[in-house]
Design a protein around this motif. Structure first.
Motif, PDB file in Angstrom:
ATOM      1  N   ARG A  68       0.844  -1.207   0.000  1.00 18.56           N
ATOM      2  CA  ARG A  68       0.000   0.000   0.000  1.00 18.56           C
ATOM      3  C   ARG A  68       0.866   1.239   0.000  1.00 18.56           C
ATOM      4  O   ARG A  68       1.191   1.801   1.035  1.00 18.56           O
ATOM      5  N   ASN A 211     -11.314  -7.118   8.483  1.00 19.05           N
ATOM      6  CA  ASN A 211     -12.380  -6.377   7.827  1.00 19.05           C
ATOM      7  C   ASN A 211     -13.218  -7.365   7.016  1.00 19.05           C
ATOM      8  O   ASN A 211     -12.700  -8.038   6.133  1.00 19.05           O
ATOM      9  N   ASP A 234     -15.832 -10.574   0.969  1.00 22.59           N
ATOM     10  CA  ASP A 234     -14.395 -10.286   0.804  1.00 22.59           C
ATOM     11  C   ASP A 234     -13.870  -9.934   2.193  1.00 22.59           C
ATOM     12  O   ASP A 234     -14.241  -8.911   2.753  1.00 22.59           O
ATOM     13  N   THR A 235     -13.066 -10.814   2.763  1.00 22.10           N
ATOM     14  CA  THR A 235     -12.540 -10.453   4.085  1.00 22.10           C
ATOM     15  C   THR A 235     -11.036 -10.316   4.012  1.00 22.10           C
ATOM     16  O   THR A 235     -10.370 -10.966   3.210  1.00 22.10           O
ATOM     17  N   GLY A 236     -10.512  -9.432   4.862  1.00 22.79           N
ATOM     18  CA  GLY A 236      -9.064  -9.235   4.894  1.00 22.79           C
ATOM     19  C   GLY A 236      -8.604  -9.043   6.326  1.00 22.79           C
ATOM     20  O   GLY A 236      -9.098  -8.158   7.032  1.00 22.79           O
TER      21      GLY A 236
HETATM   22  N1  SER Z   1     -10.982  -5.594   0.795  1.00 17.58           N
HETATM   23  C1  SER Z   1     -10.996  -5.408   2.219  1.00 17.58           C
HETATM   24  C2  SER Z   1      -9.769  -4.670   2.725  1.00 17.58           C
HETATM   25  O1  SER Z   1      -8.813  -4.542   2.018  1.00 17.58           O
HETATM   26  C3  SER Z   1     -11.109  -6.725   2.895  1.00 17.58           C
HETATM   27  O2  SER Z   1     -10.309  -7.681   2.286  1.00 17.58           O
HETATM   28  O3  SER Z   1      -9.772  -4.229   3.833  1.00 17.58           O
END
Ligand code: SER
Length: 871
Positions: A68, A211, A234-236
């Protein structure tokens, strides 16, 4: 629990819930025009969420390498200052593509955290989306009701759009999310301040770990939302943060993900972590950045001056600078951490082990060159400070240092401060803003919504077999950019146009309408698995059937260079060794460029051998053997070379020409004889351990040889058509060398003769032996004569002028040392002042000085005025 085990437990848990476990996709994206790096776990699956492709499995789980540092999600400036943001991090994720939704996602997340990892429930908080009036979205009651079954309601907090509505980009799939936060403060701290009030407040011990995104909307170009036909999960989960919680430490940097790197930095620098905050920040920056840079290099992205390569270079430079300023490291050292990283992460991510020598070498060379830049910058900064009146250094100059030498403001400030100066920050910021505005204006673009004409999800690529087919337009959108103005992006039900990818440029060609109108296709690219054709205008009737025609010459020449690239790769591995790996490639109709790992220059004989190897394969006229849609493992078992960039779900196509077999999506010739001939044009270094070959094939070789032949004939004609041209050139060179020698001797003789004449012209004025005259000698002879005369004549003052050309004049002045040192004569002053008459300037010492100018017309006056200097 060790980090390795934490990762494995996550994947095993989701496997037990019928998820397919897939390896991490590359962190560096090669063929996505909208994104440089994988910035979240879901990025590799974008095409599934957008409905442009169908996943093999509707449940997937993995640990994805993410970066990021640019675009919408950018944490770079935080890194090092806090203990829980990173440039590169691992995101543990589970996905449902139109399969399970909120109920299972929440139940499983809770089960994993509290039963498998055994995190106490009373340190967890969850957040639920509160709704947003502007978007017209309601509070996520469904999620709230599910959470209520697992956690007491006073631990469920409401969150706004900023924190609890996740969007991939400005457009595309999005939805409300529920975050899970953990409070790892001491009991004492907890009694003082309620954890609830610290959620989402950037507290280092009350942090989000997971998340859960409930994808249920699509954000359109005009900002409005529409429901998605199928709902997704979609979990992260931040792997490093999870490790911090499970290892009972207070910072990500105290987990075993980072401690081996930090211990190594301590050993190298002899500086201890945990004693001084400024030093700790620097150590954290370096420990974090070396991971990002190493994984990027292992994924095939070398530091460079543009695009993704520049982002990587900037991250590494940030680390070098922190080491330089705070750890006092003026020599390369970060490269040494590559080995530690490879030991530590090599099991989970084999690419980092496989590429460790390359990573080590590339980082070392980058460090060396940036440290040189820093040195140069320091010298320049000294000059700027020297020329500063008052105590404030110009911010404009500081910006120039930043812009041209990558010299960051804080470093400039630090150095200036040490010398008692401040930088005018306002001026620096103004320079920065002007630059940003310029680049924003240059890249500004506006993308309209897709206008769907036919609902057709799968756009078939038929370009391997046909260069011309009848197509229907299924959707289009308008894109306006500063550079290209208005353009249209067209998508068809099927297409013969090859989209840019695998190094090969996108096809060009045209669409023909039923009444013979032509719409040119200027380029073809792939975005989220959709092939997009770029055109300047739209057909009048959007609904008819068009004839889509690929420019066959453009395509055939690209194909010729692509097949030659495979043969070159094979030649390099055969002749130089199997350590050779592809590191980059460009295949265009005009030429091919191939970057590969190899640690020394490829010499002339090797290049000739490589060229001959490829040409022998061309002469064998090997046929193309192609296998489409075969499992990746099967292709690899059969001996195919896989390149970086493949990810889960990519359909694999194997291309074989004789013994050369590669996984490749590009277009190729039918048989190697179609390439006609292969010629290497250049070989050189791109970075430490990376070489580049540029080569041509086909008609370009014809043109090349024609050119060579024409030049050769011209040279031959100039030499009066000798039988043996090389011999003739060589004897010319010998003759030239002999003549040069003769001239030198003649000049010496001439000078000797002139010295006598000049000595005779010296006249005495006020006890000074003076001569000012124009001479026809080279500078070396003038200097010699002057010093010889000086040895023979006392109290000498001579000024010689020459005019080597109509636009060039020189003045040279010699004054005996006794006149100069005792009577205050100054040759430097003489040429400086008289130099103005020849429109020039110069200087030197008080006994010898020269000036050069553009005006030989001023020579007589200068000679006349020389005697005015006699006192
Ligand atoms: N897309 C979400 C995030 O990046 C969960 O994977 O937080």
């Amino acid at each position: 629990m060790k980090s390795q085990e934490i990762r494995t437990k996550f994947l095993e848990f989701y496997k037990s819930k019928q998820h397919e476990i897939v390896p991490s996709a590359p962190m560096v994206l090669k063929n996505d025009p909208t994104l440089m790096f994988t910035n979240s776990g879901m990025a590799p699956f974008k095409e599934y969420f957008l409905g442009n492709a169908t996943p093999k499995s509707t449940r997937i789980s993995d640990s994805q390498k993410c970066l990021r540092v640019s675009g919408k999600h950018n944490d770079l400036e935080e890194v090092g200052y806090d203990t829980y943001h990173h440039t590169m991090f691992e995101m543990l994720g589970n996905w449902s593509f139109g399969d399970y939704f909120k109920k299972e996602a929440i139940a499983w997340a809770w089960e994993l955290l509290t039963e498998v990892y055994k995190i106490p429930k009373d340190i967890l908080y969850v957040t639920v989306f509160e709704g947003d009036e502007k978007d017209g979205t309601k509070m996520d009651q469904e999620a709230y009701d599910i959470w209520k079954e697992y956690i007491s309601e006073d631990r469920i907090l409401m969150g706004n759009k900023k924190d609890n509505f996740w969007e991939m980009g400005d457009q595309g799939p999005c939805g409300p999310c529920s975050e899970i936060h953990v409070d790892i403060r001491s009991e004492e701290e907890k009694n003082k301040v309620d954890g609830k009030s610290l959620v989402n407040e950037d507290h280092p011990q009350v942090v989000e770990i997971w998340n859960l995104v409930f994808m249920q909307f699509n954000r359109k170009a005009n900002g409005s939302l529409e429901e998605l036909p199928a709902k997704h999960i979609d979990t992260g989960m931040g792997f490093e943060r999870l490790c911090m919680v499970l290892q009972g430490v207070q910072s990500n940097y105290d987990t075993d993900v980072f401690t081996p790197l930090i211990r190594e930095i301590e050993t190298i620098t002899g500086i201890e972590y945990g004693k001084d905050e400024k030093i700790d920040i620097a150590i954290r920056v370096i420990a974090d950045h070396v991971r990002a840079v190493s994984f990027a290099i292992a994924d095939g992205q070398l530091p460079s001056n543009n695009g993704a390569g520049y982002v990587i270079r900037r991250i590494l430079r940030r680390a070098i600078r922190y080491g330089f300023t705070f750890l006092n490291k003026k020599e390369p050292f970060i490269y040494k951490l590559a080995e530690t990283l490879s030991h530590q992460m090599g099991d989970a991510f084999p690419e980092i082990r496989k590429q460790d020598t390359l990573v080590h070498n590339v980082i070392k060379e980058e460090e060396q060159s940036f440290l040189r830049t820093l040195d140069q910058g320091l010298l320049l900064l000294d000059k700027v400070i020297e020329g500063t009146k008052g105590k404030e250094v110009s911010g404009k100059k500081a910006f120039e240092l930043y812009d041209t030498y990558g010299f960051p403001l804080d470093l400039t400030q630090l150095i200036a401060r040490e010398k008692g100066y401040e930088i005018n920050e306002e001026e620096f910021k103004a320079g920065m803003k002007a630059q940003k505005d310029r680049s924003r204006a240059a890249s500004a673009s506006e993308t309209g919504d897709w206008v769907v004409l036919i609902e057709d999800e799968t756009e078939e690529f038929v370009g391997y077999d046909a260069l011309q087919v009848d197509v229907k337009l299924t959707r289009y959108r308008k894109v306006t950019t500063k550079k290209d103005g208005d353009q249209y992006q067209l998508v068809f039900n099927m297409t013969p146009f090859y989209p840019e990818g695998g190094g090969q440029v996108g096809d060009k060609g045209y669409l023909e309408t039923s009444n013979g109108d032509i719409i040119y296709i200027l380029d073809t690219k792939k975005e989220n698995n959709v092939i997009i054709h770029f055109a300047k205008n739209l057909p009048k009737n959007l609904n008819e059937t068009f004839k889509a025609v690929v420019n066959d010459e453009f395509r055939n020449l690209s194909a010729s260079n692509h097949t030659a690239t495979h043969l070159l790769h094979q030649a390099l591995r055969t002749i130089l060794g199997t350590h050779v790996e592809q590191k980059g490639s460009l295949v265009s109709p005009d030429y091919l460029r191939f970057d590969f790992s190899h640690f020394s220059k490829v010499d002339k004989d090797q290049l000739a051998e490589i060229e001959e190897f490829v040409n022998a394969r061309i002469r064998e006229n090997l046929p193309l053997e192609e296998k489409r849609n075969i499992p990746m493992q099967q292709a690899i078992d059969e001996g195919a070379i896989a390149l970086f960039g493949e990810k889960y779900g990519d359909s694999v196509r194997a291309i074989r020409f004789g013994q050369s077999m590669e996984l490749c999506g590009g277009t190729h010739v039918q048989q190697t004889g179609d390439i006609w001939y292969f010629k290497i044009k250049s070989e050189g270094a791109v970075a430490a351990g990376i070489r580049r070959i540029e080569a041509i094939t086909n008609v370009a070789v014809g043109e090349y040889f024609e050119n060579v032949e024409r030049n050769f004939s011209e040279v031959k004609a100039l030499l009066k058509n000798p039988k043996d041209v090389a011999k003739s050139v060589s004897s010319l060179q010998d003759e030239n060398a002999a003549l040069k020698k003769q001239i030198e001797q003649l000049l010496k003789d001439k000078a000797k003769n002139m010295k006598g004449d000049l000595k005779n012209q010296i006249t005495e004025i006020n006890g000074v032996n003076f001569l000012a005259t124009k001479v026809d000698l080279d500078q070396g002879s003038i200097k010699n004569i002057m010093f010889e005369l000086g040895g023979e004549v006392d109290n000498l003052f001579v000024l010689f002028a020459t005019a080597p050309s109509n636009e060039k004049a020189m003045l040279t002045c010699y004054i005996s040392k006794d006149l100069a040192n005792e009577k205050g004569y100054d040759a430097g002053k003489v040429v400086r002042e008289l130099g103005k008459l020849i429109h020039g300037g110069g200087g030197g010492q008080n006994f010898f000085a020269t000036a050069g100018g553009k005006n030989p017309g001023g020579i007589p006056k200068a000679l006349e005025r020389a005697k005015d200097y006699i006192v």
